[in-house]
Design a protein around this motif. Structure first.
Motif, PDB file in Angstrom:
ATOM      1  N   ALA A 244      -0.757   0.387   4.402  1.00  4.11           N
ATOM      2  CA  ALA A 244      -1.136  -0.502   3.297  1.00  4.11           C
ATOM      3  C   ALA A 244      -2.234  -1.466   3.738  1.00  4.11           C
ATOM      4  CB  ALA A 244       0.087  -1.283   2.818  1.00  4.11           C
ATOM      5  N   ALA A 245      -2.108  -1.934   4.973  1.00  3.41           N
ATOM      6  CA  ALA A 245      -3.097  -2.882   5.477  1.00  3.41           C
ATOM      7  C   ALA A 245      -4.464  -2.219   5.649  1.00  3.41           C
ATOM      8  CB  ALA A 245      -2.616  -3.449   6.819  1.00  3.41           C
ATOM      9  N   ALA A 246      -4.458  -0.925   5.958  1.00  4.76           N
ATOM     10  CA  ALA A 246      -5.713  -0.207   6.205  1.00  4.76           C
ATOM     11  C   ALA A 246      -6.380   0.253   4.915  1.00  4.76           C
ATOM     12  CB  ALA A 246      -5.446   0.999   7.108  1.00  4.76           C
ATOM     13  N   THR A 247      -5.603   0.263   3.809  1.00  5.00           N
ATOM     14  CA  THR A 247      -6.155   0.727   2.534  1.00  5.00           C
ATOM     15  C   THR A 247      -6.929  -0.401   1.860  1.00  5.00           C
ATOM     16  OG1 THR A 247      -4.197   2.093   2.310  1.00  5.00           O
ATOM     17  CG2 THR A 247      -5.554   1.818   0.329  1.00  5.00           C
ATOM     18  N   PRO A 248      -8.216  -0.182   1.505  1.00  3.19           N
ATOM     19  CA  PRO A 248      -8.972  -1.254   0.844  1.00  3.19           C
ATOM     20  C   PRO A 248      -8.390  -1.571  -0.539  1.00  3.19           C
ATOM     21  CG  PRO A 248     -10.363   0.689   1.268  1.00  3.19           C
ATOM     22  CD  PRO A 248      -8.991   1.048   1.665  1.00  3.19           C
TER      23      PRO A 248
END
Lengths: 252, 265
Positions: A244-248
């Motif tokens: 989730a953190a890596a998804t823009p």
């Protein structure tokens, strides 16, 4: 009961520790194979430190059996168990310099200087402590102190090394380098170890086998996949978080 | 800028304090060598070293000084040694809060009160009027101070040091000799000096328990003052100052340890 009984290494059966009438650990069974690291995860207050201290023969009196290389040690005092306990805080002896700290356990055995040097010199080199030999421990950084404590523990070639969140107080970069160093040294020197941590990533980096301790009970996993598959260990949550953190973020 | 302005002020304050400390010492030194010093002359008209000659002899002041030294050394050794081996029990006792209260009694209980309390028992036990009685009475006082000073040794950190040493293969005796004693050395030296000075400067217990038969430097000093012999009184006073001066000079060599800042109980 342990799923398999190694010919060498550590074997714990029915270990129980109580304090003031309250059970801290109950029915703990597991085995650590010779030359392997059991990484154990557990939240604060779950009984991790109590377990390590009981294995080392420190503190509260424990019930149950502890075997090291098929030798019963649970009735032996701490100094005769061959189990070295590495604290979260690297308590280096302040009256000794770095070299004498590393050589401490060997001096106890009354080894001569040449024999001590034959063990200590390669260790100091392996741990990247060259040039720090004569330093006062108070002048070292946290990572350096932990490396000296690690060297002091390795010098006596313990049958089992217990590491109680040894890198918890280090900054993330030093912590990562210490984890790598631990893997290298443990692998090259064939250390049998229990590495206790509350950090999931650290657990997965340093361990050959995995266990979790919750409410005074210990669960040993068959392999890495089984450990990761147990939702109680939070691996799936961690993965989901990083995905989730890596998804823009979407812009509507 | 502010630091630079403060520097001369600090230097003046240091000079003033040093002068305030040294002036009485200098006066005592002059008095101890004074032969004839008529009022209002700023310095003696004649000089004599008889007080110091008497001191060098075995009788009188010399004997009193040696006795003081012997008593204070014995008291300091006994209190520090006993304090060291018993402070662990005191720190780990279940009723350590009550114990702590009792141990702090010497701060409230002056040597005079202790002496009055002990006098009768010591008389009955045949200890009154004897050096051994004075040593015992001062030892009781010094032991309480030693326990308070050394109680800081027994904290979680010390236990962790000893446990770490044990898992590295140190038997309990090795742990004490190779780890605890070296780590505790500055605190032990401090305790020795403090208990030595408690005994060295004691007047009340020597007077009450010694009953005039045990003569030390402090009782001699008082006697010289009463009899008006200011030369010997000054020499005695200078001798009394010697151990604390030596301790002050050696102070910088005592490395502080974690224990000093971490009272164990």
């Amino acid at each position: 009961m342990p799923d398999r009984a190694p010919s060498r290494g550590l074997r714990v059966t029915g270990l129980a520790v109580s304090r003031g009438g309250r059970a801290i650990l109950r029915g703990v069974d597991f085995a650590v194979e010779h030359r392997s690291t059991l990484a154990m995860i557990g939240a604060s207050g779950s009984g991790k430190t109590t377990l390590l201290r009981a294995l080392a023969g420190l503190g509260d009196v424990a019930e149950g059996g502890i075997e090291v290389d098929r030798r019963r040690v649970d009735r032996l005092p701490a100094h005769r168990r061959g189990i070295v306990y590495l604290n979260q805080e690297p308590l280096l002896f302040p009256h000794l310099d770095v070299r004498d700290n590393v050589a401490f356990g060997l001096r106890l055995r009354r080894w001569d200087a040449a024999r001590i040097a034959a063990v200590v010199d390669p260790l100091i080199a392996a741990l990247g402590l060259q040039g720090l030999d004569a330093r006062d421990p108070a002048t070292l950084s946290g990572g350096e102190r932990q490396r000296v404590a690690f060297g002091r523990a390795l010098a006596v070639e313990p049958a089992v090394l217990l590491l109680d969140e040894p890198f918890a107080s280090l900054d993330p970069a030093t912590r990562l380098s210490m984890q790598t160093l631990f893997r290298q040294v443990a692998g090259s020197r064939g250390i049998t170890a229990i590495f206790v941590t509350h950090d999931l990533k650290e657990c997965l980096r340093v361990g050959d086998r995995f266990a979790a301790i919750r409410d005074g009970a210990c669960r040993l996993y068959a392999d890495r996949a089984a450990f990761c598959a147990d939702p109680a260990n939070g691996v799936a949550d961690e993965v989901a978080f990083w995905e989730a953190a890596a998804t823009p973020p979407r812009r509507d | 800028m502010r630091a630079e302005r403060a520097r001369p002020l600090r230097r003046s304050a240091t000079l003033a304090l040093t002068a305030a400390f040294l002036a009485p010492v200098a006066l005592l030194l002059v008095w101890s060598f004074a032969g004839r010093w008529p009022w209002p002359a700023p310095l003696p008209s004649r000089w004599r070293a008889s007080a110091w000659i008497d001191l060098a002899g075995t009788g009188g002041l010399g004997a009193a000084a040696l006795r003081s030294l012997g008593i204070a050394t014995t008291v300091a050794f006994a209190a520090t040694g006993l304090g060291f081996v018993t402070c662990r029990s005191a720190a780990e006792a279940r009723s350590r809060d009550v114990l702590r209260l009792l141990l702090h009694l010497p701060f409230a209980l002056s040597p005079v009160v202790l002496g009055v309390g002990l006098e009768y028992s010591f008389l009955r036990a045949g200890l009154a009027g004897r050096t051994a009685g004075v040593v015992l009475a001062q030892g009781m006082l010094a032991y309480a101070y030693a326990l308070i000073l050394l109680s800081g040794l027994w904290n979680a950190r010390t236990r962790a040091y000893l446990e770490g040493a044990a898992t590295l293969g140190a038997a309990p005796r090795q742990g004490w000799v190779l780890v605890l004693l070296p780590i505790a050395r500055p605190l032990l030296v401090l305790c020795f000096v403090q208990t030595f000075l408690i005994s060295w400067f004691d007047y009340a217990l020597v007077l009450l328990i010694g009953g005039g038969r045990v003569v030390t430097l402090t009782t001699s000093l008082y006697q010289f003052l009463l009899s008006g012999d200011l030369r010997l009184a000054a020499a005695s006073a200078l001798l009394l100052l010697l151990p604390p001066l030596v301790a002050l000079a050696a102070h910088r060599h005592l490395r502080p340890t974690a224990f000093a800042a971490d009272p164990g109980f």
